[in-house]
Design an enzyme around this catalytic site. Structure first.
Site, PDB file in Angstrom:
ATOM      1  N   GLY A  18       1.172  -1.435  -0.369  1.00  0.00           N
ATOM      2  CA  GLY A  18       0.118  -0.114  -0.150  1.00  0.00           C
ATOM      3  C   GLY A  18       0.882   0.896   0.021  1.00  0.00           C
ATOM      4  N   TYR A 154     -11.885   5.490  14.035  1.00  0.00           N
ATOM      5  CA  TYR A 154     -10.458   5.603  13.454  1.00  0.00           C
ATOM      6  C   TYR A 154     -10.306   7.039  13.195  1.00  0.00           C
ATOM      7  CZ  TYR A 154      -7.913   5.890   8.508  1.00  0.00           C
ATOM      8  OH  TYR A 154      -7.084   6.367   7.736  1.00  0.00           O
TER       9      TYR A 154
END
Length: 264
Positions: A18, A154
């Site tokens: 990623g 988050y």
């Protein structure tokens, strides 16, 4: 501008894939020696070999350690006692309704996304201050300013990273050490691709359509109207880590496709 990081030693956490891997590749391509990190040794070594193939001249090694806890950070820093560049990229995300998030998840997200960067920064700052040169980057998110309703825990950690980066930058005033937060928007990383693939299968649509629908429904203010690529995010990080970025510190650098509508 030719970014040259020859002679600089970089650590990128959570970098087996990623955005983290793209950052490691970008730094290696600019001449820095790079340490790749992940939890599983096999995955770390695979990432090292992949990077060496993509950047043949790269000096790269891998250290497997779980940086979501203090013991893992201690293990890592014993193996890699000094760094000129630290990119705190390690992070997890998971869509979940607020009322379904238990205390354990709040603590797990904070330990992984926030405390990992705090502990790693604390370990490497003394060496940077002695050299009067260093670069620390926290990979935050536009979710730190635009809290996502589908994963508030988050968003909380991403806001915390921005705050830590700013406070840490101010604490290092007058030194050659800079600290910044980089705020990606929705990015086509492996984790996000897997997430959209799962949703697409559940809803019986193509993954491409799923991505378009997500932007239209959940990030309608996006100016680029698409997911960013990992390389687009990495380019900003490599600049923030460069010698040329010596006057850029305490900043929240956006790579979110313009979806945040505030000017400041």
């Amino acid at each position: 501008m030719n970014i040259d990081l020859s002679g600089k030693h970089a650590v990128v956490t959570g970098s087996t894939g990623g955005i983290g891997f793209a950052i490691a590749k970008g730094l290696a391509g600019s001449g820095a020696s790079v340490v790749i990190n992940g939890r599983a040794d096999a995955k770390v070594q695979q990432a090292v070999e992949t990077l060496k193939k993509q950047v043949p001249e790269a000096t790269v090694e891998g250290v497997a350690a779980d940086l979501s806890n203090a013991d893992g950070v201690a293990t890592f820093t014993r193996r890699v006692p000094e760094a000129d560049i630290l990119v705190n990229n390690l992070g997890i995300f998971e869509p979940k309704a607020f009322e379904d998030i238990p205390d354990e998840d709040w603590l797990r997200f904070f330990e992984t996304n926030v405390m990992s960067g705090i502990r790693m920064s604390r370990a490497y700052i003394p060496g940077m201050k002695k050299k009067d040169w260093g670069r620390i980057v926290f990979i935050s998110s536009e979710s730190g300013l635009n809290i996502p309703l589908e994963m508030i825990h988050y968003g909380m950690t991403k806001t915390a990273q921005i705050a830590v980066a700013r406070g840490l930058a101010e604490s290092l005033a007058g030194t050659g050490v800079t600290v910044n937060a980089v705020l990606p928007g929705p990015t086509r990383s492996e984790g996000v691709v897997e997430f959209f693939a799962k949703l697409a299968k559940e809803q019986g649509v193509s993954q491409e359509q799923m991505e378009k629908d997500f932007i239209a429904q959940h990030r309608p203010t996006s100016i680029i109207r698409r997911l960013a690529t990992v390389d687009e995010v990495a380019n900003m990080v490599v600049y923030a880590c460069s010698k040329e970025a010596s006057a850029t510190t305490g900043a929240a650098l956006r790579v979110e496709g313009g979806l945040l509508r505030s000017i400041g």
